[in-house]
Design a protein around this motif. Structure first.
Motif, PDB file in Angstrom:
ATOM      1  N   VAL A  17       0.836  -1.208   0.000  1.00  0.00           N
ATOM      2  CA  VAL A  17       0.000   0.000   0.000  1.00  0.00           C
ATOM      3  C   VAL A  17       0.871   1.258   0.000  1.00  0.00           C
ATOM      4  CG1 VAL A  17      -1.721   1.325   1.283  1.00  0.00           C
ATOM      5  CG2 VAL A  17      -1.923  -1.173   1.134  1.00  0.00           C
ATOM      6  N   ASN A  37     -10.147   8.431   0.340  1.00  0.00           N
ATOM      7  CA  ASN A  37     -10.350   7.095   0.882  1.00  0.00           C
ATOM      8  C   ASN A  37      -9.491   6.106   0.112  1.00  0.00           C
ATOM      9  OD1 ASN A  37     -12.091   7.343   3.006  1.00  0.00           O
ATOM     10  ND2 ASN A  37     -13.921   7.264   1.731  1.00  0.00           N
ATOM     11  N   THR A  42      -4.596   5.441   6.885  1.00  0.00           N
ATOM     12  CA  THR A  42      -4.672   4.568   8.061  1.00  0.00           C
ATOM     13  C   THR A  42      -3.509   3.577   8.065  1.00  0.00           C
ATOM     14  OG1 THR A  42      -7.074   4.772   8.221  1.00  0.00           O
ATOM     15  CG2 THR A  42      -6.093   2.801   9.204  1.00  0.00           C
ATOM     16  N   GLN A  84      -9.016   5.210  13.934  1.00  0.00           N
ATOM     17  CA  GLN A  84     -10.196   5.495  13.125  1.00  0.00           C
ATOM     18  C   GLN A  84     -11.359   4.689  13.694  1.00  0.00           C
ATOM     19  OE1 GLN A  84      -9.449   4.936   8.955  1.00  0.00           O
ATOM     20  NE2 GLN A  84     -11.505   5.550   8.350  1.00  0.00           N
TER      21      GLN A  84
HETATM   22  N1  LIG Z   1      -6.679  -5.017   6.682  1.00  0.00           N
HETATM   23  C1  LIG Z   1      -6.493  -4.853   5.358  1.00  0.00           C
HETATM   24  N2  LIG Z   1      -6.200  -5.908   4.565  1.00  0.00           N
HETATM   25  C2  LIG Z   1      -6.000  -5.747   3.241  1.00  0.00           C
HETATM   26  N3  LIG Z   1      -6.046  -4.561   2.609  1.00  0.00           N
HETATM   27  C3  LIG Z   1      -6.336  -3.472   3.349  1.00  0.00           C
HETATM   28  C4  LIG Z   1      -6.570  -3.554   4.762  1.00  0.00           C
HETATM   29  N4  LIG Z   1      -6.811  -2.309   5.234  1.00  0.00           N
HETATM   30  C5  LIG Z   1      -6.748  -1.494   4.161  1.00  0.00           C
HETATM   31  N5  LIG Z   1      -6.460  -2.174   3.033  1.00  0.00           N
HETATM   32  C6  LIG Z   1      -6.278  -1.595   1.698  1.00  0.00           C
HETATM   33  O1  LIG Z   1      -5.201  -0.690   1.756  1.00  0.00           O
HETATM   34  C7  LIG Z   1      -5.460   0.463   0.965  1.00  0.00           C
HETATM   35  C8  LIG Z   1      -5.305   1.698   1.841  1.00  0.00           C
HETATM   36  O2  LIG Z   1      -6.293   1.675   2.865  1.00  0.00           O
HETATM   37  P1  LIG Z   1      -6.293   2.701   4.071  1.00  0.00           P
HETATM   38  O3  LIG Z   1      -4.922   2.831   4.602  1.00  0.00           O
HETATM   39  O4  LIG Z   1      -7.338   2.256   5.010  1.00  0.00           O
HETATM   40  O5  LIG Z   1      -6.711   4.058   3.349  1.00  0.00           O
HETATM   41  P2  LIG Z   1      -7.250   5.419   3.968  1.00  0.00           P
HETATM   42  O6  LIG Z   1      -7.102   5.372   5.440  1.00  0.00           O
HETATM   43  O7  LIG Z   1      -6.442   6.492   3.315  1.00  0.00           O
HETATM   44  O8  LIG Z   1      -8.697   5.523   3.547  1.00  0.00           O
HETATM   45  C9  LIG Z   1      -6.833   0.279   0.382  1.00  0.00           C
HETATM   46  O9  LIG Z   1      -6.689  -0.199  -0.915  1.00  0.00           O
HETATM   47  C10 LIG Z   1      -7.471  -0.761   1.270  1.00  0.00           C
HETATM   48  O10 LIG Z   1      -8.390  -1.534   0.558  1.00  0.00           O
END
Ligand SMILES: Nc1ncnc2c1ncn2[C@@H]1O[C@H](COP(=O)(O)OP(=O)(O)O)[C@@H](O)[C@H]1O
Ligand SMILES: [Mg+2]
Length: 236
Positions: A17, A37, A42, A84
């Protein structure tokens, strides 16, 4: 820099990511982190807070390497996370939620130190004293956010990682949360890495801004330089 992140890459299993993210937070500085998003905000906070386990790159706090250190160690270094979705336990009272924070800090709830820490939190969040014995689930969304922040503050942090603290709150309460962030910096000297969707509000308290897009930092700037807000939106 109090917190220094350099070329940090992280993700979930085979899903990468974050791609070589670099940023910093000075002592007593509020830094806002924006992005759509799914941009990886996160994930970045989790990677800094040692929740992903296999992040690569450099993360240091006060010149000490903290890459992939367990949250418990980060707590003792002075880093706290306001997650969050708040993570407040609805069936527990405000007092019990705060005691969970004390527990995480290794402080006995009814000790002098425990009392001292609660008092310090009440100075910033008097509401928590007023509703101390009430079930957290009975509080409004904004009040529950204050419980979540309070639980992080009893850890006695010098750096607070806040993940969308104002999500789902009314504009008036968003403003209250932002005022609290400002007071924590100005009165308690806290540094804050603030992930926010409420860009306009966050710009009023932040001294610096990063924008994350698809796991990469695409902009580092100051609120002053962002006089044209529209151009920021175009960047997202
Ligand atoms: N626990 C997880 N397992 C697999 N993929 C995840 C998980 N949490 C987030 N993702 C993926 O990681 C990417 C970034 O997510 P996230 O960090 O939550 O973004 P933000 O907080 O900016 O909305 C997204 O494509 C999301 O689908
Ligand atoms: Mg998020």
């Amino acid at each position: 820099m109090m917190l220094r992140v350099k070329d940090l890459s992280a993700g979930y299993g085979s899903l990468n990511v974050l791609d070589r993210v670099s940023l910093g937070v000075e002592a007593s500085e509020v830094v806002a982190l924006f992005g759509h998003n799914g941009a990886g905000k996160t994930t970045l906070l989790k990677a800094i807070f040692g929740l992903l386990g296999d992040a690569r790159g450099e993360v240091s706090f006060r010149d000490e390497n903290i890459l992939n250190q367990a949250p418990k160690n980060l707590t003792s270094h002075g880093i706290a996370l306001v997650p969050q979705g708040r993570g407040v336990f609805a069936n527990l009272t405000v007092a019990e939620n705060l005691r969970l924070g004390l527990l995480a800090a290794g402080v006995k709830a009814n000790s002098a130190e425990g009392e001292r820490r609660l008092e310090r939190v009440f100075q910033h969040l008097p509401l928590l004293r007023e509703r101390f014995h009430e079930r957290a689930g009975r509080l409004s969304g904004g009040q529950q956010q204050m419980v979540s922040i309070g639980r992080a503050l009893v850890l006695g942090p010098s750096l607070l990682l806040m993940d969308e603290p104002s999500i789902g709150l009314s504009p008036k309460i968003v403003q209250e949360v932002m005022h609290l962030v400002r007071r924590l910096r100005d009165e308690a000297g806290l540094a804050v890495l603030l992930v926010e969707q409420n860009v306009r509000h966050a710009l009023k308290v932040a001294q610096r801004v990063y924008v994350l897009k698809a796991g990469t930092v695409i902009l580092e700037t100051t609120p002053q330089q962002l006089s044209d807000l529209k151009s920021l939106w175009d960047l997202f």
